[in-house]
Design a protein around this motif. Structure first.
Motif, PDB file in Angstrom:
ATOM      1  N   GLU A  42      74.836  56.840  59.965  1.00 53.78           N
ATOM      2  CA  GLU A  42      75.143  55.779  60.928  1.00 53.78           C
ATOM      3  C   GLU A  42      73.934  54.848  60.973  1.00 53.78           C
ATOM      4  O   GLU A  42      72.900  55.181  61.561  1.00 53.78           O
ATOM      5  N   ASP A  43      74.081  53.682  60.388  1.00 54.71           N
ATOM      6  CA  ASP A  43      72.934  52.828  60.093  1.00 54.71           C
ATOM      7  C   ASP A  43      72.132  52.460  61.346  1.00 54.71           C
ATOM      8  O   ASP A  43      70.906  52.481  61.333  1.00 54.71           O
ATOM      9  N   VAL A  44      72.813  52.131  62.456  1.00 55.28           N
ATOM     10  CA  VAL A  44      72.101  51.624  63.631  1.00 55.28           C
ATOM     11  C   VAL A  44      71.388  52.725  64.402  1.00 55.28           C
ATOM     12  O   VAL A  44      70.574  52.449  65.281  1.00 55.28           O
ATOM     13  N   VAL A  45      71.686  53.994  64.077  1.00 54.26           N
ATOM     14  CA  VAL A  45      71.096  55.104  64.816  1.00 54.26           C
ATOM     15  C   VAL A  45      69.656  55.361  64.374  1.00 54.26           C
ATOM     16  O   VAL A  45      68.854  55.905  65.137  1.00 54.26           O
ATOM     17  N   PHE A  46      69.293  54.955  63.158  1.00 57.57           N
ATOM     18  CA  PHE A  46      67.988  55.299  62.589  1.00 57.57           C
ATOM     19  C   PHE A  46      67.066  54.084  62.540  1.00 57.57           C
ATOM     20  O   PHE A  46      67.507  52.955  62.300  1.00 57.57           O
ATOM     21  N   ASP A  47      65.793  54.360  62.771  1.00 61.13           N
ATOM     22  CA  ASP A  47      64.770  53.317  62.747  1.00 61.13           C
ATOM     23  C   ASP A  47      64.217  53.215  61.327  1.00 61.13           C
ATOM     24  O   ASP A  47      63.353  53.983  60.913  1.00 61.13           O
ATOM     25  N   LYS A  48      64.696  52.262  60.588  1.00 66.39           N
ATOM     26  CA  LYS A  48      64.339  52.150  59.173  1.00 66.39           C
ATOM     27  C   LYS A  48      62.971  51.513  58.973  1.00 66.39           C
ATOM     28  O   LYS A  48      62.525  51.352  57.841  1.00 66.39           O
ATOM     29  N   ASN A  49      62.343  51.109  60.086  1.00 64.21           N
ATOM     30  CA  ASN A  49      60.963  50.621  59.985  1.00 64.21           C
ATOM     31  C   ASN A  49      59.959  51.778  59.861  1.00 64.21           C
ATOM     32  O   ASN A  49      58.789  51.545  59.551  1.00 64.21           O
ATOM     33  N   VAL A  50      60.424  52.985  60.144  1.00 60.94           N
ATOM     34  CA  VAL A  50      59.576  54.172  60.014  1.00 60.94           C
ATOM     35  C   VAL A  50      60.011  54.926  58.766  1.00 60.94           C
ATOM     36  O   VAL A  50      61.185  55.298  58.624  1.00 60.94           O
ATOM     37  N   ALA A  51      59.086  55.180  57.827  1.00 60.14           N
ATOM     38  CA  ALA A  51      59.422  55.812  56.551  1.00 60.14           C
ATOM     39  C   ALA A  51      59.910  57.259  56.771  1.00 60.14           C
ATOM     40  O   ALA A  51      59.393  57.970  57.651  1.00 60.14           O
ATOM     41  N   PRO A  52      60.916  57.697  56.002  1.00 63.47           N
ATOM     42  CA  PRO A  52      61.362  59.094  56.085  1.00 63.47           C
ATOM     43  C   PRO A  52      60.215  60.042  55.723  1.00 63.47           C
ATOM     44  O   PRO A  52      59.370  59.741  54.873  1.00 63.47           O
ATOM     45  N   GLN A  53      60.188  61.177  56.385  1.00 68.94           N
ATOM     46  CA  GLN A  53      59.148  62.184  56.118  1.00 68.94           C
ATOM     47  C   GLN A  53      59.765  63.363  55.379  1.00 68.94           C
ATOM     48  O   GLN A  53      60.776  63.913  55.809  1.00 68.94           O
ATOM     49  N   ILE A  54      59.172  63.755  54.233  1.00 72.32           N
ATOM     50  CA  ILE A  54      59.644  64.882  53.423  1.00 72.32           C
ATOM     51  C   ILE A  54      58.535  65.955  53.400  1.00 72.32           C
ATOM     52  O   ILE A  54      57.409  65.694  52.952  1.00 72.32           O
ATOM     53  N   VAL A  55      58.874  67.125  53.905  1.00 67.42           N
ATOM     54  CA  VAL A  55      57.936  68.263  53.883  1.00 67.42           C
ATOM     55  C   VAL A  55      58.356  69.190  52.745  1.00 67.42           C
ATOM     56  O   VAL A  55      59.465  69.731  52.739  1.00 67.42           O
ATOM     57  N   ARG A  56      57.480  69.372  51.721  1.00 66.87           N
ATOM     58  CA  ARG A  56      57.800  70.194  50.553  1.00 66.87           C
ATOM     59  C   ARG A  56      57.810  71.665  50.959  1.00 66.87           C
ATOM     60  O   ARG A  56      56.846  72.162  51.549  1.00 66.87           O
ATOM     61  N   LYS A  57      58.864  72.364  50.630  1.00 68.78           N
ATOM     62  CA  LYS A  57      58.979  73.772  51.002  1.00 68.78           C
ATOM     63  C   LYS A  57      59.007  74.713  49.801  1.00 68.78           C
ATOM     64  O   LYS A  57      58.563  75.861  49.876  1.00 68.78           O
ATOM     65  N   HIS A  58      59.506  74.311  48.664  1.00 68.75           N
ATOM     66  CA  HIS A  58      59.584  75.150  47.473  1.00 68.75           C
ATOM     67  C   HIS A  58      58.178  75.306  46.879  1.00 68.75           C
ATOM     68  O   HIS A  58      57.436  74.332  46.762  1.00 68.75           O
ATOM     69  N   ALA A  59      57.844  76.516  46.506  1.00 63.62           N
ATOM     70  CA  ALA A  59      56.483  76.806  46.005  1.00 63.62           C
ATOM     71  C   ALA A  59      56.140  75.968  44.786  1.00 63.62           C
ATOM     72  O   ALA A  59      54.988  75.546  44.606  1.00 63.62           O
ATOM     73  N   ASP A  60      57.110  75.715  43.927  1.00 62.09           N
ATOM     74  CA  ASP A  60      56.826  74.976  42.701  1.00 62.09           C
ATOM     75  C   ASP A  60      56.667  73.475  42.933  1.00 62.09           C
ATOM     76  O   ASP A  60      56.387  72.722  41.999  1.00 62.09           O
ATOM     77  N   LEU A  61      56.855  73.037  44.204  1.00 63.62           N
ATOM     78  CA  LEU A  61      56.629  71.623  44.511  1.00 63.62           C
ATOM     79  C   LEU A  61      55.204  71.372  44.991  1.00 63.62           C
ATOM     80  O   LEU A  61      54.801  70.240  45.185  1.00 63.62           O
ATOM     81  N   ASP A  62      54.425  72.458  45.210  1.00 67.17           N
ATOM     82  CA  ASP A  62      53.056  72.290  45.673  1.00 67.17           C
ATOM     83  C   ASP A  62      52.176  71.738  44.559  1.00 67.17           C
ATOM     84  O   ASP A  62      52.522  71.783  43.370  1.00 67.17           O
ATOM     85  N   LEU A  63      50.971  71.275  44.929  1.00 64.58           N
ATOM     86  CA  LEU A  63      50.019  70.796  43.932  1.00 64.58           C
ATOM     87  C   LEU A  63      49.497  71.967  43.102  1.00 64.58           C
ATOM     88  O   LEU A  63      49.361  73.097  43.573  1.00 64.58           O
ATOM     89  N   ASN A  64      49.206  71.650  41.872  1.00 63.29           N
ATOM     90  CA  ASN A  64      48.647  72.677  40.994  1.00 63.29           C
ATOM     91  C   ASN A  64      47.210  72.966  41.442  1.00 63.29           C
ATOM     92  O   ASN A  64      46.348  72.102  41.417  1.00 63.29           O
TER      93      ASN A  64
END
Length: 819
Positions: A88-110
């Motif tokens: 629902e487009d008007v429900v979200f504040d698109k001026n604030v960037a989406p936040q993605i928290v990495r959870k899978h171990a293989d997505l972490d930094l080497n």
């Protein structure tokens, strides 16, 4: 809009999947190769509202124990993957960037100092939210990649999206067409997508949206709406109304200061239902007629409160909607009654006042404003119409509060007025008023400000009554009207300066001749294209030096203008025209007698025909019986010895080369013959004029309405000035020897006892011959025995058709024209 690179990528992937599946199917049927078994499930899970953020997890797992590509290579690793969600487009504040928290171990930094094995990108676009997962290095290197477990859901990442209103429904679900992925070695994956967050995960009753500021025209219909959802099955929506923004508090404190509109419609799925209530009795606003309509927008319910014929007393009224559900234990939910930052969430009804107006004369001396001074019943003002633009009238109106006129009206009003003439014919027209001002020192009948503008009536309106019929505004209201019945204007033409106009009679000038322009005007111009010229400083006009060569004649039109003020700051420019005929003028003097004029004459003069019997047109102009020449009055040519007017006469000029053609003449003119035979022009001169002749010598033909015409024996030389005319006529038709004869056996003219010649009488049918049909025509008209007729059958000019006329015709049988 959808990002074109993303679209191209998705299209290429799915085209690749489609081609791969078709090839795989063909090979399976033909070659019995391995079945394509790569499959993967993604799921939205663990959604909740944390403050102003929506949070959820993206889970994934393999549903096939073995992933084997068409080439037989085993693979259990995740490659390029695009996850797309509708929201629902008007429900979200698109001026604030989406936040993605990495959870899978293989997505972490080497930790060995290498690079992140997978990139994750998130963004909003085209009513969607997108997560893109892609390897950063060649997966065939020694670096770790994302492994996918079999039937063991693993959290890939946690998503946090900023909401503009955490009480609303997110409407988030999979975009199944745009979502796709590959294994690490590039094999397409068959994806299964599970879960959604269409509804708010933590609210039993959701108020999705509601009316804010609503404008309505006085007497119009108000529409107040609310959109919501309940996790129960007994949702109801109602509205409170009060002058206080806290409508619920006002109603609970004193119901007489507020009102409540209720509906008997229950539930979430209510589309098409209507709650009809005839009236709601209120203490402050009287009886209000209303009903409530319902519809569904997806899973959400939308109710609209319709209030009919809104009175002006409801101006600046507030509403609060109430959402309640008896199947739930929670309290009802209300729309807010306070301003929320710059977004005012209060529901407020503002009423645009009806406009009431009237026309009045711009000239106070012609105005009848009645006892109140601002309009009255049965009032008629007189306004003057300017011929060049029309009538400008004052337009008074009231309705809005002082200084709220543009907020209520907009930038213009369309004033529709009706007109009616003396015969009852009627029509309407509209004028757009785009400027007005307050009238200082005078209040309107409603106690508010009185306003004044001006209206330019249609240019052709004159001698008509005019009144206001309706007023509509740019703001959309069409409920304005005339303030009082029969409050009218009478439009008449602005009177011309008759002294000036009387001087502008048409005139004739010869080549190179000049004339002084009439004084008393503001400006003098020539209508273009022009032949002559104007000297504005000397105020003279000079005709062109070259003679006119146009067979239809040459002319210039002088335009005289002067200015008159007609009120409302408007000047009317009165315009008059004078035609200057440019011509070489030729003069002819002649004399002719008529046999019929001597029937009862005892002198050497013909009788004087009663001018009162001469024909006139509908405007009262005397009209020649020969052509369309008209005069307002007959010329005064009487003398004691030569007498007065006898009758109309007709003179033609014939070219020498066309003598034998009766119907061809070079030019012709109607004239007046006096009792002594002298021919006069219609302006009383003892000669007639011709213009723009190719020659100076012509045969002259004279005819009369009941006499046989004659032609001069020799061509007559016309004169180019009055001064050059001799004392005697250029052609005297009383001398028969000067008349053209083609048949010597037949007399060409009637001879009087004194030897003078006259035209034979009796050609009643005007065909050039006196025959039996002429006599029959006289018999037919003998019923006219009173002395008041002007007919060809009256041969002796006594105003009566009788046997005397018949006998005169018989005496001249066989006579004819001889040219």
């Amino acid at each position: 809009m959808y990002n074109m690179n993303v679209m191209k990528g998705i299209l290429c992937k799915w085209l690749g999947i489609s081609v791969f599946l078709l090839v795989l199917l063909f090979c399976t049927q033909k070659t019995e190769a391995a079945v394509y078994t790569d499959s993967l499930t993604f799921k939205i899970d663990s959604a909740k509202i944390e403050g102003d953020f929506l949070e959820y997890s993206v889970m994934f797992w393999r549903t096939n124990e073995s992933w084997v590509g068409d080439n037989g290579i085993q693979d259990t690793l995740l490659g390029n993957t695009d996850l797309n969600f509708w929201l629902e487009d008007v429900v979200f504040d698109k001026n604030v960037a989406p936040q993605i928290v990495r959870k899978h171990a293989d997505l972490d930094l080497n930790t060995a100092g290498g690079f992140a094995l997978m990139n994750i990108e998130a963004r909003y676009y085209a009513y969607r939210f997108s997560i893109k997962v892609s390897p950063k290095e060649n997966p065939m290197s020694n670096m770790r990649v994302v492994s996918v477990l079999y039937n063991q859901p693993v959290e890939l990442c946690r998503v946090r999206l900023k909401m503009t209103n955490p009480n609303q429904n997110p409407g988030l679900e999979w975009d199944v067409k745009a979502t796709g992925g590959q294994s690490t070695i590039g094999e397409p994956l068959i994806l299964a997508l599970d879960g959604n967050i269409r509804l708010n995960p933590q609210k039993d009753i959701i108020l999705v949206d509601n009316s804010h500021v609503q404008w309505v025209c006085e007497g119009g219909d108000a529409k107040i709406w609310a959109k919501g959802h309940s996790s129960g099955d007994k949702l109801k929506i109602a509205w409170y109304m009060a002058e206080d923004p806290d409508c619920v508090g006002a109603y609970n404190g004193n119901p007489n200061d507020a009102a409540k509109f209720t509906s008997n419609i229950t539930g979430n799925l209510v589309s098409g239902q209507v709650h009809v209530a005839d009236f709601l009795n209120t203490s402050k606003w009287g009886k209000l007629r209303y009903h409530i309509t319902c519809a569904n927008d997806g899973l959400e319910r939308v109710d609209t409160l319709h209030i009919f014929n809104v009175p002006i007393s409801m101006d600046s009224i507030y509403f609060q909607c109430e959402l309640s559900d008896a199947s739930l234990s929670g309290a009802p939910r209300y729309s807010t009654n306070t301003a929320n930052g710059t977004d005012n969430q209060k529901t407020q009804l503002l009423v645009r006042d009806s406009l009431h107006g009237w026309f009045a004369s711009s000239d106070p001396t012609l105005r009848d404003d009645g006892p109140a001074g601002i309009g009255a019943s049965d009032r008629t003002d007189t306004v003057m119409r300017c011929p060049s633009i029309g009538a400008v009238v004052s337009f008074y109106f009231f309705g809005p509060d002082c200084d709220a006129d543009h907020q209520i009206i907009g930038s213009y009003m369309d004033v529709t007025y009706q007109w009616q003439d003396a015969l009852g014919a009627s029509d309407v027209d509209t004028y757009r008023v785009s400027s007005w001002e307050k009238v200082n020192g005078k209040n309107a009948p409603n106690g508010k400000c009185l306003y004044k503008g001006s209206v330019l009536l249609a240019q052709e309106l004159t001698d008509k009554l005019v009144w206001i019929r309706s007023i509509s505004t740019e703001a959309g209201c069409n409920n304005g009207s005339s303030y009082r019945k029969y409050d009218t204007l009478y439009v008449k033409d602005l009177p011309q300066d008759q002294t000036l106009v009387a001087t502008l009679t048409d005139t004739t000038l010869s080549a190179g001749e000049s004339m002084t322009l009439r004084p008393g005007f503001d400006s003098y111009t020539l209508k273009q294209p022009a032949l002559g010229s104007i000297n504005t400083s000397a105020k003279t006009y000079t005709a062109p030096s070259a003679s006119c060569s146009d067979p239809d004649g040459c002319r210039d039109t002088l335009v005289y203008k002067y200015t008159m003020n007609i009120g409302e700051g408007t000047d009317c420019q009165m315009e008059f025209q004078q035609v200057v005929n440019l011509s070489d003028v030729y003069y002819l003097s002649l004399k002719v007698l008529l046999e019929g004029g001597f029937a009862y004459s005892s002198t050497n003069l013909m009788v004087s025909y009663p001018v009162a019997l001469f024909p006139r047109d509908a405007s009262g102009y005397y009209t020649s019986p020969y052509c369309d020449q008209k005069v307002a009055v007959m010329p005064s040519i009487a003398t004691p010895t030569e007498g007065d007017i006898t009758d109309w006469i007709y003179i033609q000029l014939r070219d020498v080369s066309n003598i034998g053609n009766l119907f061809e003449s070079v030019d012709s003119v109607s004239a007046i013959v006096r009792q002594d035979g002298t021919v006069f022009s219609l302006d009383g001169k003892p000669y007639v004029t011709f213009k723009n002749l190719a020659k100076t010598k012509y045969h002259v033909v004279v005819t009369h309405r009941n006499h046989v015409g004659v032609m001069s024996k020799e061509p007559i030389e016309l004169k180019t000035s009055v001064a050059s005319l001799p004392a005697t006529p250029l052609i005297d038709f009383t001398n028969v020897s000067l008349v053209y004869v083609s048949d010597p056996t037949i007399p060409v003219m009637y001879l009087l006892p004194d030897g003078r010649a006259a035209l034979f009488v009796g050609d009643v049918t005007e065909d050039g011959f006196i025959t039996v049909p002429d006599a029959n025509e006289i018999i037919f008209n003998m019923s006219s025995t009173t002395g008041d007729v002007y007919r060809p059958s009256d041969l002796d000019f006594d105003g009566v058709v009788n046997a005397s006329d018949y006998n005169r015709c018989l005496n001249n049988l066989g006579k004819k024209t001889q040219y």
